[in-house]
Write a protein that holds these residues in place. Sequence first.
Motif: not given
Length: 256
Positions: A132, A136-137, A140, A171, A174-176
């Motif tokens: 992440a 991660a953007d 996120a 979160t 998910q970011a990963s």
Amino acid sequence: MTAAARSAADVSAPPGWTRRPANLATAVTAELVERIVRGVHPSGSPLPPEPVLCATFSVSRTVVREAVKILQEKGLVQVRQGTGTMVTPPAMWNMLDELVLGATIAEDDSLAILDDLVVTRRVLESDMANVAARVADDEAIERLRALVDRMDELVDDPDSYHDHDRTFHDTVMQASGNRLARAVVRALESQVLNTARYMGRTERALCVASNRGHRRIYELIAAHDPEGAAEAMFTHITEAWVVRRSGPDEPTRLRR
């Protein structure tokens, strides 16, 4: 159901069933899983033969055979020609299975299975935090910032705090982008979120300390520091479980 029908159902229900279940194979499977995990049917021993199981649960051979088939799929038994249905060693059990994991947790007074669960979660989430921090953007990262800020406001409301705590970790996962690792962690945690032995104490000071760990993880992900984020996640999960597991006066260690 008429009174007569209810009476007949109650008579046919085995001990422990307040009423005859709608899905007999599922109910028989769940009961046999618990009995195997408790050692009523020890590893290396045969399950009782079909006629005995039929009589025990007041069900047909078809139901018993379906239940045994499900037990075999969960790794708890092996059907051997000439020797019957044998209970397998715990090392062969599918510990990601909901019934098997739930029964094992309920039976384990030493908390060893919860230690293993936390170690597994820690390994996977540390790796996902590492990823992440690299991928991660901005969206996120902003979600993580908003969550840690909100949790600072919720330290006097443990239930809401823990809801946001789980959302924070999800979160990061998910970011990963690692859907498989996330699914494993979520499956494991779903078995223990409502158990007092896993959740432990919930006072304000513990929420405050917990969110310091979350904020450190967020800051390192926002700084795109993979190694730092992984170490922060590792430390956070370890320290949180040590407190929940043993209390302040009985420190314990998890293997690295």
